[in-house]
Design a protein around this motif. Structure first.
Motif, PDB file in Angstrom:
ATOM      1  N   ARG A   1       0.833  -1.186   0.000  1.00  0.00           N
ATOM      2  CA  ARG A   1       0.000   0.000   0.000  1.00  0.00           C
ATOM      3  C   ARG A   1       0.874   1.244   0.000  1.00  0.00           C
ATOM      4  N   PHE A   2       0.468   2.240  -0.760  1.00  0.00           N
ATOM      5  CA  PHE A   2       1.247   3.470  -0.855  1.00  0.00           C
ATOM      6  C   PHE A   2       1.090   4.297   0.413  1.00  0.00           C
TER       7      PHE A   2
ATOM      8  N   MET B   1      -8.120   8.393 -10.490  1.00  0.00           N
ATOM      9  CA  MET B   1      -7.360   7.239 -10.013  1.00  0.00           C
ATOM     10  C   MET B   1      -6.057   7.087 -10.792  1.00  0.00           C
ATOM     11  N   ALA B   2      -6.119   7.332 -12.113  1.00  0.00           N
ATOM     12  CA  ALA B   2      -4.906   7.248 -12.923  1.00  0.00           C
ATOM     13  C   ALA B   2      -3.881   8.283 -12.477  1.00  0.00           C
TER      14      ALA B   2
ATOM     15  N   ASN C   1      -2.353   7.161  -9.086  1.00  0.00           N
ATOM     16  CA  ASN C   1      -1.398   6.064  -9.261  1.00  0.00           C
ATOM     17  C   ASN C   1      -0.095   6.551  -9.881  1.00  0.00           C
ATOM     18  N   ARG C   2      -0.202   7.441 -10.882  1.00  0.00           N
ATOM     19  CA  ARG C   2       1.002   7.970 -11.519  1.00  0.00           C
ATOM     20  C   ARG C   2       1.797   8.840 -10.544  1.00  0.00           C
TER      21      ARG C   2
ATOM     22  N   ALA D   1       1.817   8.639  -7.273  1.00  0.00           N
ATOM     23  CA  ALA D   1       2.426   7.761  -6.268  1.00  0.00           C
ATOM     24  C   ALA D   1       3.676   7.090  -6.827  1.00  0.00           C
ATOM     25  N   ALA D   2       3.601   6.611  -8.069  1.00  0.00           N
ATOM     26  CA  ALA D   2       4.753   5.943  -8.684  1.00  0.00           C
ATOM     27  C   ALA D   2       5.932   6.901  -8.825  1.00  0.00           C
TER      28      ALA D   2
END
Length: 224
Positions: A117-118, A151-152, A155-156, A158-159
């Motif tokens: 989990r981030f 959401m995209a 996620n980006r 976080a990465a």
């Protein structure tokens, strides 16, 4: 020691404080372990553990009465080994000590790995680049008017933060240890004070890393 306690998720413990720059002992155990401290001093901690499942009591004693000798090993008699054949002793190196902590635990069966989990790390905000990473990665080629687009973006973002954090912060304990070795070497070389500026700068770097490490484990302690 509190950092190690938080890292392992152990609820109970006895910590014998160090005197000056010498000594210091600790024994930590899980909430479900039936452990009774029998005695302790600056040089030892002696405890008895009751195992109701095996109907067996055993003694756990740890200490260090020779400061010039490092015995980072554990010993057990044959009876204990026969009853606890699945137990293993793990070394837990720490940047604040030249000794290793011991973790006595059952062998962990290999489990199927799952995505971590981030976590947004509190120490990131101390670095000015964090804001730029978020700003540059947010809203790139995504429709923020839809849930999928949001959401995209998350996620980006976080990465990108994780990749940046790995490059900037890396393994904090290893960095601390490396810089302490460098500091010790410079201190030994500095016979006339010519290296004092470099030494003070290195000390500041180590203190900043120690602050980051404290924030890191403090955040995880609150999460638990």
């Amino acid at each position: 020691m509190e950092r190690i306690k938080c890292r392992l998720g152990l609820a109970n413990g006895l910590i014998v404080p160090y005197v000056g720059r010498k000594g210091g002992l600790a024994m930590l155990w899980a909430r479900e372990v039936d452990l009774e401290i029998k005695s302790y001093s600056q040089n030892h901690i002696d405890a008895v553990i009751s195992d109701t499942e095996r109907n067996f009591k055993w003694r756990l004693t740890g200490g260090d009465d020779r400061i010039y000798l490092r015995l980072d090993r554990a010993f057990a008699n044959l009876e204990w080994c026969e009853k606890f054949g699945d137990m293993r002793v793990h070394h837990l190196p720490d940047s604040t000590s030249d000794h290793c902590a011991f973790l006595v635990s059952a062998s962990v069966t290999q489990r199927q790995s799952r995505a971590k989990r981030f976590h947004f790390e509190a120490m990131w905000v101390k670095n000015a680049e964090c804001k730029s990473i978020i700003k540059n990665s947010w809203g790139m080629d995504s429709d923020l008017g839809t849930l999928e687009g949001v959401m995209a973006n998350l996620n980006r973002c976080a990465a990108e933060l994780l990749k940046w954090s790995s490059n900037v912060f890396g393994q904090i304990p290893k960095k601390i240890q490396t810089k302490r070795i460098e500091l010790n070497s410079l201190t030994l070389q500095d016979k006339d004070g010519a290296l004092s500026t470099k030494i003070n700068s290195l000390r500041k770097e180590i203190n900043d890393l120690l602050d980051d490490e404290e924030i890191y484990w403090g955040q995880r302690a609150k999460a638990h």
